[in-house]
Design a protein around this motif. Structure first.
Motif, PDB file in Angstrom:
ATOM      1  N   ILE A 115       0.826  -1.206   0.000  1.00 37.32           N
ATOM      2  CA  ILE A 115       0.000   0.000   0.000  1.00 37.32           C
ATOM      3  C   ILE A 115       0.860   1.256   0.000  1.00 37.32           C
ATOM      4  N   TYR A 117       0.429   4.787   0.952  1.00 38.29           N
ATOM      5  CA  TYR A 117      -0.552   5.548   1.718  1.00 38.29           C
ATOM      6  C   TYR A 117      -0.762   6.963   1.182  1.00 38.29           C
ATOM      7  N   GLU A 119      -0.753   7.718  -2.070  1.00 44.50           N
ATOM      8  CA  GLU A 119      -1.678   7.528  -3.192  1.00 44.50           C
ATOM      9  C   GLU A 119      -3.085   7.201  -2.708  1.00 44.50           C
ATOM     10  N   LEU A 120      -3.160   6.402  -1.645  1.00 42.70           N
ATOM     11  CA  LEU A 120      -4.453   6.049  -1.076  1.00 42.70           C
ATOM     12  C   LEU A 120      -5.164   7.298  -0.563  1.00 42.70           C
ATOM     13  N   SER A 123      -6.585   9.339  -3.429  1.00 43.07           N
ATOM     14  CA  SER A 123      -7.805   8.737  -3.957  1.00 43.07           C
ATOM     15  C   SER A 123      -8.995   9.015  -3.035  1.00 43.07           C
ATOM     16  N   MET A 124      -8.775   8.911  -1.723  1.00 47.15           N
ATOM     17  CA  MET A 124      -9.838   9.167  -0.751  1.00 47.15           C
ATOM     18  C   MET A 124     -10.298  10.628  -0.805  1.00 47.15           C
ATOM     19  N   TYR A 236     -12.418  -7.138   0.163  1.00 46.65           N
ATOM     20  CA  TYR A 236     -11.407  -6.083   0.186  1.00 46.65           C
ATOM     21  C   TYR A 236     -10.283  -6.475   1.129  1.00 46.65           C
ATOM     22  N   GLY A 239      -6.066  -2.065   2.355  1.00 50.24           N
ATOM     23  CA  GLY A 239      -6.229  -0.780   1.662  1.00 50.24           C
ATOM     24  C   GLY A 239      -7.685  -0.386   1.542  1.00 50.24           C
ATOM     25  N   ALA A 243      -9.811   2.821   3.231  1.00 46.31           N
ATOM     26  CA  ALA A 243     -10.508   3.747   2.331  1.00 46.31           C
ATOM     27  C   ALA A 243     -12.019   3.705   2.505  1.00 46.31           C
ATOM     28  N   LEU A 247     -12.614   1.890  -3.127  1.00 45.26           N
ATOM     29  CA  LEU A 247     -11.553   2.658  -3.758  1.00 45.26           C
ATOM     30  C   LEU A 247     -12.044   3.297  -5.055  1.00 45.26           C
TER      31      LEU A 247
END
Length: 287
Positions: A115, A117, A119-120, A123-124, A236, A239, A243, A247
């Motif tokens: 993951i 984080y 980038e996560l 996206s969130m 899921y 990640g 989220a 995602l």
């Protein structure tokens, strides 16, 4: 005559509201807290209530969240953890923690080392931003995910995950702190959520180790009890769990629910509740 009827109706409504609020205040004063070992769910997990805290069972917690703090009724709540020197309407209220269980199945943690984080988080943020139009139409304020207040950390040995988000709600002078703890089990996830303002971050962080250590799934419900091919597996991984299980941008409605204020800012809610009662009583006594 019509004017007199209006006055009488107003007095009736005022008196009814005062009785209702007096009844709520009485219930708050009669809340039964627990310490020591507490079982939640259907023998699902055990909480060894940490020193300096007290536990409120499911039914009473739902009363606090719904009738006292004005949140939508949520029957999935299994209990709440309060500071031992605080009540839902204390002037010194800092935060409380809710417990619930999501029976989505066994969550594989095989993706945890892959993951990104940053980038996560990006996206969130995008998902929440795109969801604001729908939130506003439903009568909720727009919101912005400012960033990590505490970057996600996963303990592979205990199967416990925790992280915190800083959220800005339109119209709020102080940003909201949403601290999330997830404990992975055989059939799903124990969800522990704390809501406060971001200025209380250090206070919450100091309590996290004791809170993490206090809660465990019971035998038969633990992550290690999972039976491949027999037990359900979640759709899921770690990640997706962080989220809000979604995602894809098309799934932002799940994020709207996930990020709404489960607990109102306690100090504001408490003082507002008390002020309303005292103001109405004062107005009523002067009639």
């Amino acid at each position: 005559m019509r004017h007199l009827t209006t006055i009488l109706l107003g007095l009736f409504l005022l008196t009814s509201n005062l009785f209702a609020e007096d009844d709520i205040l009485k219930k708050i004063n009669n809340l039964k807290y627990q310490t020591g070992n507490v079982t939640i769910g259907d023998k699902l997990a055990t909480i060894k209530v940490p020193k300096g805290f007290k536990f409120l069972d499911a039914k009473q917690s739902q009363f606090v969240l719904h009738e006292v703090w004005g949140n939508p009724l949520n029957e999935s709540i299994l209990g709440m953890l309060f500071k031992s020197d605080q009540s839902p309407i204390s002037e010194n209220f800092t935060y409380a923690l809710t417990y619930s269980f999501s029976e989505d199945g066994y969550v594989s943690d095989s993706d945890v080392n892959e993951i990104n984080y940053d980038e996560l988080l990006k996206s969130m943020k995008e998902d929440i931003s795109e969801g604001n139009e729908a939130r506003i139409k439903e009568g909720y304020p727009a919101m912005e995910l400012v960033g990590w207040a505490n970057k996600p950390f996963y303990d592979a040995s205990s199967k416990k995950l925790h992280w915190a988000k800083e959220i800005k709600f339109e119209g709020d002078a102080v940003n909201t702190l949403n601290y999330n703890i997830r404990i992975l089990g055989r059939k799903g996830i124990l969800e522990l959520n704390a809501i406060s303002d971001v200025e209380k971050l250090k206070l919450v962080q100091n309590d996290i180790p004791a809170i993490l250590a206090s809660t465990e799934f019971n035998d038969g419900e633990k992550y290690s009890d999972y039976s491949p091919g027999i037990d359900k597996m979640a759709a899921y991984g770690i990640g997706g769990l962080i989220a809000g299980k979604v995602l894809a941008k098309a799934g932002f409605f799940a994020l709207l629910l996930k990020f709404w204020k489960v607990i109102a800012l306690g100090a504001i809610a408490a003082l507002g509740f008390l002020k309303k009662i005292l103001t109405k009583k004062a107005d009523n006594s002067s009639v």
